[in-house]
Scaffold this active site. Structure first.
Site, PDB file in Angstrom:
ATOM      1  N   ASN A 169       0.792  -1.236   0.000  1.00  0.00           N
ATOM      2  CA  ASN A 169       0.000   0.000   0.000  1.00  0.00           C
ATOM      3  C   ASN A 169       0.823   1.284   0.000  1.00  0.00           C
ATOM      4  O   ASN A 169       0.367   2.311  -0.477  1.00  0.00           O
ATOM      5  CB  ASN A 169      -1.054  -0.007   1.111  1.00  0.00           C
ATOM      6  CG  ASN A 169      -0.459  -0.145   2.486  1.00  0.00           C
ATOM      7  OD1 ASN A 169       0.711  -0.498   2.653  1.00  0.00           O
ATOM      8  ND2 ASN A 169      -1.254   0.124   3.504  1.00  0.00           N
ATOM      9  N   LYS A 192      13.297  -6.278  -0.153  1.00  0.00           N
ATOM     10  CA  LYS A 192      12.435  -7.188  -0.917  1.00  0.00           C
ATOM     11  C   LYS A 192      11.110  -6.449  -1.034  1.00  0.00           C
ATOM     12  O   LYS A 192      10.326  -6.412  -0.088  1.00  0.00           O
ATOM     13  CB  LYS A 192      12.286  -8.487  -0.145  1.00  0.00           C
ATOM     14  CG  LYS A 192      11.653  -9.719  -0.797  1.00  0.00           C
ATOM     15  CD  LYS A 192      10.629  -9.544  -1.860  1.00  0.00           C
ATOM     16  CE  LYS A 192       9.251 -10.018  -1.449  1.00  0.00           C
ATOM     17  NZ  LYS A 192       8.220  -9.621  -2.413  1.00  0.00           N
ATOM     18  N   THR A 195       5.299  -7.494  -4.376  1.00  0.00           N
ATOM     19  CA  THR A 195       5.179  -7.716  -5.818  1.00  0.00           C
ATOM     20  C   THR A 195       4.382  -6.575  -6.452  1.00  0.00           C
ATOM     21  O   THR A 195       4.863  -5.934  -7.385  1.00  0.00           O
ATOM     22  CB  THR A 195       4.555  -9.100  -6.081  1.00  0.00           C
ATOM     23  OG1 THR A 195       5.502 -10.063  -5.607  1.00  0.00           O
ATOM     24  CG2 THR A 195       4.308  -9.333  -7.554  1.00  0.00           C
ATOM     25  N   GLY A 245       3.337  -5.477   6.995  1.00  0.00           N
ATOM     26  CA  GLY A 245       2.385  -6.264   6.217  1.00  0.00           C
ATOM     27  C   GLY A 245       1.345  -6.861   7.145  1.00  0.00           C
ATOM     28  O   GLY A 245       1.087  -6.342   8.237  1.00  0.00           O
ATOM     29  N   GLY A 246       0.769  -7.958   6.703  1.00  0.00           N
ATOM     30  CA  GLY A 246      -0.299  -8.593   7.475  1.00  0.00           C
ATOM     31  C   GLY A 246       0.209  -9.726   8.352  1.00  0.00           C
ATOM     32  O   GLY A 246       1.340  -9.683   8.870  1.00  0.00           O
ATOM     33  N   THR A 248       1.510 -12.413   7.739  1.00  0.00           N
ATOM     34  CA  THR A 248       2.801 -12.977   7.335  1.00  0.00           C
ATOM     35  C   THR A 248       3.869 -12.624   8.371  1.00  0.00           C
ATOM     36  O   THR A 248       4.759 -13.426   8.660  1.00  0.00           O
ATOM     37  CB  THR A 248       3.234 -12.364   5.974  1.00  0.00           C
ATOM     38  OG1 THR A 248       2.101 -12.222   5.153  1.00  0.00           O
ATOM     39  CG2 THR A 248       4.297 -13.172   5.298  1.00  0.00           C
ATOM     40  N   GLU A 264       5.451  -4.194  11.697  1.00  0.00           N
ATOM     41  CA  GLU A 264       4.290  -3.291  11.645  1.00  0.00           C
ATOM     42  C   GLU A 264       3.206  -4.079  10.936  1.00  0.00           C
ATOM     43  O   GLU A 264       3.290  -4.284   9.732  1.00  0.00           O
ATOM     44  CB  GLU A 264       4.591  -2.057  10.806  1.00  0.00           C
ATOM     45  CG  GLU A 264       5.911  -1.402  11.058  1.00  0.00           C
ATOM     46  CD  GLU A 264       6.119  -0.180  10.163  1.00  0.00           C
ATOM     47  OE1 GLU A 264       5.968  -0.287   8.942  1.00  0.00           O
ATOM     48  OE2 GLU A 264       6.420   0.870  10.705  1.00  0.00           O
ATOM     49  N   CYS A 298      -3.169   0.814   6.881  1.00  0.00           N
ATOM     50  CA  CYS A 298      -3.147   0.126   8.186  1.00  0.00           C
ATOM     51  C   CYS A 298      -3.882   0.949   9.224  1.00  0.00           C
ATOM     52  O   CYS A 298      -4.524   0.413  10.111  1.00  0.00           O
ATOM     53  CB  CYS A 298      -1.714  -0.163   8.620  1.00  0.00           C
ATOM     54  SG  CYS A 298      -0.709   1.307   8.769  1.00  0.00           S
ATOM     55  N   GLU A 391     -10.140  -7.145   9.311  1.00  0.00           N
ATOM     56  CA  GLU A 391      -9.658  -5.956   8.610  1.00  0.00           C
ATOM     57  C   GLU A 391     -10.040  -6.084   7.126  1.00  0.00           C
ATOM     58  O   GLU A 391      -9.450  -6.902   6.428  1.00  0.00           O
ATOM     59  CB  GLU A 391      -8.134  -5.964   8.765  1.00  0.00           C
ATOM     60  CG  GLU A 391      -7.402  -4.768   8.297  1.00  0.00           C
ATOM     61  CD  GLU A 391      -5.867  -4.944   8.365  1.00  0.00           C
ATOM     62  OE1 GLU A 391      -5.207  -3.938   8.514  1.00  0.00           O
ATOM     63  OE2 GLU A 391      -5.355  -6.066   8.236  1.00  0.00           O
TER      64      GLU A 391
HETATM   65  P1  NAP Z   1       1.405  -9.056   3.158  1.00  0.00           P
HETATM   66  O1  NAP Z   1       0.626  -9.921   2.252  1.00  0.00           O
HETATM   67  O2  NAP Z   1       1.685  -9.535   4.531  1.00  0.00           O
HETATM   68  O3  NAP Z   1       2.772  -8.741   2.386  1.00  0.00           O
HETATM   69  C1  NAP Z   1       3.729  -7.869   2.937  1.00  0.00           C
HETATM   70  C2  NAP Z   1       5.080  -8.173   2.343  1.00  0.00           C
HETATM   71  O4  NAP Z   1       5.503  -9.473   2.733  1.00  0.00           O
HETATM   72  C3  NAP Z   1       5.109  -8.156   0.817  1.00  0.00           C
HETATM   73  O5  NAP Z   1       6.326  -7.576   0.405  1.00  0.00           O
HETATM   74  C4  NAP Z   1       5.088  -9.645   0.477  1.00  0.00           C
HETATM   75  O6  NAP Z   1       5.658  -9.935  -0.782  1.00  0.00           O
HETATM   76  C5  NAP Z   1       5.946 -10.187   1.592  1.00  0.00           C
HETATM   77  N1  NAP Z   1       5.799 -11.619   1.853  1.00  0.00           N
HETATM   78  C6  NAP Z   1       4.793 -12.460   1.524  1.00  0.00           C
HETATM   79  N2  NAP Z   1       5.050 -13.714   1.970  1.00  0.00           N
HETATM   80  C7  NAP Z   1       6.248 -13.658   2.597  1.00  0.00           C
HETATM   81  C8  NAP Z   1       7.055 -14.613   3.278  1.00  0.00           C
HETATM   82  N3  NAP Z   1       6.690 -15.875   3.419  1.00  0.00           N
HETATM   83  N4  NAP Z   1       8.215 -14.195   3.809  1.00  0.00           N
HETATM   84  C9  NAP Z   1       8.619 -12.921   3.699  1.00  0.00           C
HETATM   85  N5  NAP Z   1       7.898 -11.962   3.066  1.00  0.00           N
HETATM   86  C10 NAP Z   1       6.726 -12.335   2.526  1.00  0.00           C
HETATM   87  O7  NAP Z   1       0.685  -7.629   3.311  1.00  0.00           O
HETATM   88  P2  NAP Z   1       0.087  -6.693   2.185  1.00  0.00           P
HETATM   89  O8  NAP Z   1      -1.153  -7.300   1.645  1.00  0.00           O
HETATM   90  O9  NAP Z   1       1.168  -6.279   1.238  1.00  0.00           O
HETATM   91  O10 NAP Z   1      -0.280  -5.386   3.031  1.00  0.00           O
HETATM   92  C11 NAP Z   1      -1.485  -5.283   3.745  1.00  0.00           C
HETATM   93  C12 NAP Z   1      -1.286  -5.519   5.206  1.00  0.00           C
HETATM   94  O11 NAP Z   1      -0.241  -4.696   5.690  1.00  0.00           O
HETATM   95  C13 NAP Z   1      -2.497  -5.146   6.026  1.00  0.00           C
HETATM   96  O12 NAP Z   1      -2.727  -6.141   6.998  1.00  0.00           O
HETATM   97  C14 NAP Z   1      -2.101  -3.840   6.677  1.00  0.00           C
HETATM   98  O13 NAP Z   1      -2.784  -3.550   7.872  1.00  0.00           O
HETATM   99  C15 NAP Z   1      -0.651  -4.039   6.884  1.00  0.00           C
HETATM  100  N6  NAP Z   1       0.057  -2.774   7.025  1.00  0.00           N
HETATM  101  C16 NAP Z   1       0.523  -2.433   8.260  1.00  0.00           C
HETATM  102  C17 NAP Z   1       1.157  -1.225   8.444  1.00  0.00           C
HETATM  103  C18 NAP Z   1       1.656  -0.818   9.793  1.00  0.00           C
HETATM  104  O14 NAP Z   1       2.470   0.089   9.841  1.00  0.00           O
HETATM  105  N7  NAP Z   1       1.235  -1.429  10.883  1.00  0.00           N
HETATM  106  C19 NAP Z   1       1.335  -0.350   7.363  1.00  0.00           C
HETATM  107  C20 NAP Z   1       0.847  -0.739   6.123  1.00  0.00           C
HETATM  108  C21 NAP Z   1       0.208  -1.965   5.964  1.00  0.00           C
HETATM  109  P3  NAP Z   1       4.712 -10.301  -2.049  1.00  0.00           P
HETATM  110  O15 NAP Z   1       3.991  -9.046  -2.376  1.00  0.00           O
HETATM  111  O16 NAP Z   1       5.686 -10.721  -3.078  1.00  0.00           O
HETATM  112  O17 NAP Z   1       3.803 -11.404  -1.601  1.00  0.00           O
END
Ligand code: NAP
Length: 496
Positions: A169, A192, A195, A245-246, A248, A264, A298, A391
């Site tokens: 995002n 990293k 995608t 991220g989420g 993960t 985060e 987020c 969420e």
């Molecule tokens: P995500 O699916 O968890 O992905 C986050 C990152 O992790 C991406 O770069 C993803 O790469 C990578 N990833 C996926 N599988 C992995 C693995 N097994 N090992 C290491 N890295 C891996 O999250 P998202 O859909 O991008 O973002 C949405 C989430 O982020 C929401 O839950 C949101 O609340 C949270 N968020 C939190 C904050 C905060 O500051 N608290 C800020 C922004 C967003 P790929 O894209 O290649 O899969």
């Protein structure tokens, strides 16, 4: 040089290269990962699917480069960061265009993200010079039983190689919020990118390349997280992971070795509205907080908890504003744009259908075309509905009516998440008591949750994360304390 000329070296044919040892390279895998435009649902770009060997090379060069980078004077490290920040801001247009195509970010917001990122890098350089230029001097005789025979000098030293994994995002802003603190503190950094967002991130990395960072100090590996994520996060050369991220992130925390983690993660930010609230102010913040970037933030308002006595008026005011939101492609700078992937849209639809089945009041008709979901307010949401707890990360906002403030606090604290929350009231004493009672990293009084300004501390409790971010906290997190103790002769020793 024109924009294409500046970025020509980062692409080969239709596929963007990855960045290793100071060079843009094509992966030996011969494979690429498509990036689907959320609006057209067609392949927009492709990036390299890096191999484990390529990850190893990047890690080894990052490890070697870090040693001399840590010895580079702090002011020189800051100078390079300032240079990268200026180049980034100069190239906001092409980078913003990538954000529009890769993640359907409205055009104006995309440009804002790039400028904010440049400002963050510069702020980090300045803050780093201040906080890393200072150390501590302690003397032993303040602790019982000790004479004044030991002088302890402490300073902050880098951790080594930092692995940064941002989400889709804010692929530029949340990348630099990790890169800049890591680099100013003397770490090398391996990125990293997500995608969806990888091409914007690669453009940003090129700005660091153009600034002249020594080879290996910053690198960028591309590929699907599900394929190379484990290999990266469990790599023995990695000394720190900064992840956003989420869920993960929770899985990563369980797998990795004993290294510092900055996580985060998700949020279910609650907005509590009291009877004495300025309802116009609350309604504006609910709409801005809940629907900006189609709710894919987020810190988006993800549940409204409103006192029953003012609920009808509030819902009316919010509905009026929701009705004015523009819906359409990000190129037209619409308020509501397609959500990032088809599976995200399906997930959101699942939450909406569950709420429908269980009797929520739909303030608008549910409408979806491809990944585009029209903004939707769900009133009279009850505790048994998934949307009360999960969420959505989309333009769908639940409203729960409460009969007392304790009910609202209880709902907020029963969540697995604890990122931010907000309360609207004119009574500052009540606001402070509610803030104390809410189990979240931050509570905003009379404003929607927000991460920025980027130097404010930012942290989640419970499943929302580990550690605190914000410029200063991130720099501190990416360092460790080194002490040198000067041992003087014991007092019985007489100077001859
Ligand atoms: P995500 O699916 O968890 O992905 C986050 C990152 O992790 C991406 O770069 C993803 O790469 C990578 N990833 C996926 N599988 C992995 C693995 N097994 N090992 C290491 N890295 C891996 O999250 P998202 O859909 O991008 O973002 C949405 C989430 O982020 C929401 O839950 C949101 O609340 C949270 N968020 C939190 C904050 C905060 O500051 N608290 C800020 C922004 C967003 P790929 O894209 O290649 O899969």
């Amino acid at each position: 040089m024109g924009e294409i000329g500046v970025f020509a070296s980062i692409v080969a044919g239709d596929t963007f290269k990855y960045y290793s040892e100071g060079e843009w390279r094509v992966s030996s895998s011969g494979k690429s990962v498509p990036i689907i435009n959320p609006t057209t649902r067609k392949t927009q770009f492709e990036v390299q699917a890096c191999t484990q060997d390529e990850v190893n090379k990047v890690m080894e060069s990052a490890k070697i480069a870090q040693k001399s980078w840590a010895k580079t004077p702090l002011w020189k490290r800051a100078e390079l960061l300032h240079k990268a920040a200026a180049i980034l801001k100069d190239h906001k247009k092409p980078i913003a265009e990538c954000l529009v195509k890769e993640i359907a970010k409205p055009a104006k917001d995309a440009a804002t993200e790039v400028v904010r990122s440049g400002d963050l890098v510069s702020y980090c350089a300045e803050e780093g010079v201040r906080i890393l230029g200072e150390g501590k001097f302690l003397m032993s005789d303040s602790f019982p039983g000790n004479e004044r025979t030991k002088y302890c000098l402490t300073s902050k030293i880098p951790l080594g190689v930092v692995l940064a994994i941002p989400p889709f995002n804010y692929p530029v802003n949340l990348a630099v919020s990790k890169i800049a603190p890591a680099l100013i503190a003397g770490n090398s950094l391996v990125l990293k990118p997500p995608t969806q967002g990888a091409v914007s991130a690669l453009h940003m990395v090129h700005c660091f390349h153009l600034a002249g960072f020594p080879k290996g100090v910053i690198s960028c590996i591309t590929g699907k997280g599900s394929e190379i994520g484990d290999f990266l996060t469990m790599h023995p050369i990695v000394n720190c992971i900064s992840f956003t991220g989420g869920d993960t992130g929770i899985a990563i925390a369980k797998k990795v070795s004993m290294i510092p983690l900055q996580m985060e993660l998700g949020g279910k930010d609650a907005c509590i509205i009291l009877e004495d609230a300025d309802l116009d102010l609350a309604a504006s913040n609910i709409v801005k907080g809940g629907f900006s970037y189609s709710g894919q933030r987020c810190t988006a308002v993800k549940v409204v908890l409103v006192m029953e006595s003012v609920a009808d008026i509030l819902v009316k005011k919010v509905n009026e504003k929701v009705g004015k939101l523009t819906v359409g492609p990000p190129e037209n700078d619409c308020d509501i744009t397609p959500v990032v992937t088809e599976s995200s849209a399906n997930f959101i639809e699942g939450l909406v259908m569950d709420a429908k089945k269980k009797g929520a009041t739909f303030c608008q008709e549910y409408k979806r075309e491809g990944n585009l979901i029209w903004p939707l307010l769900l009133d009279n949401v009850k505790q048994d509905m998934r949307i009360a707890w999960e969420e959505p990360f989309g333009p769908v906002l639940p409203i729960i009516r409460i009969s007392n403030v304790e009910e609202g606090i209880h709902h907020c604290n029963a969540s697995n998440f604890g990122l931010q929350g907000c309360v609207f009231t004119k009574d500052i004493n009540k606001a402070m008591l509610i803030s104390d009672a809410m189990e979240t990293g931050t509570v905003q009084i009379n404003s929607a949750p927000a991460r920025g300004p980027d130097h404010f501390p930012f942290q989640g409790l419970k499943d929302s994360g580990i550690g605190s971010q914000g410029v200063t906290n991130s720099i501190n997190m990416m360092t460790k304390i080194k002490s040198t103790v000067i041992n003087l002769p014991t007092p019985s020793y007489t100077m001859g």
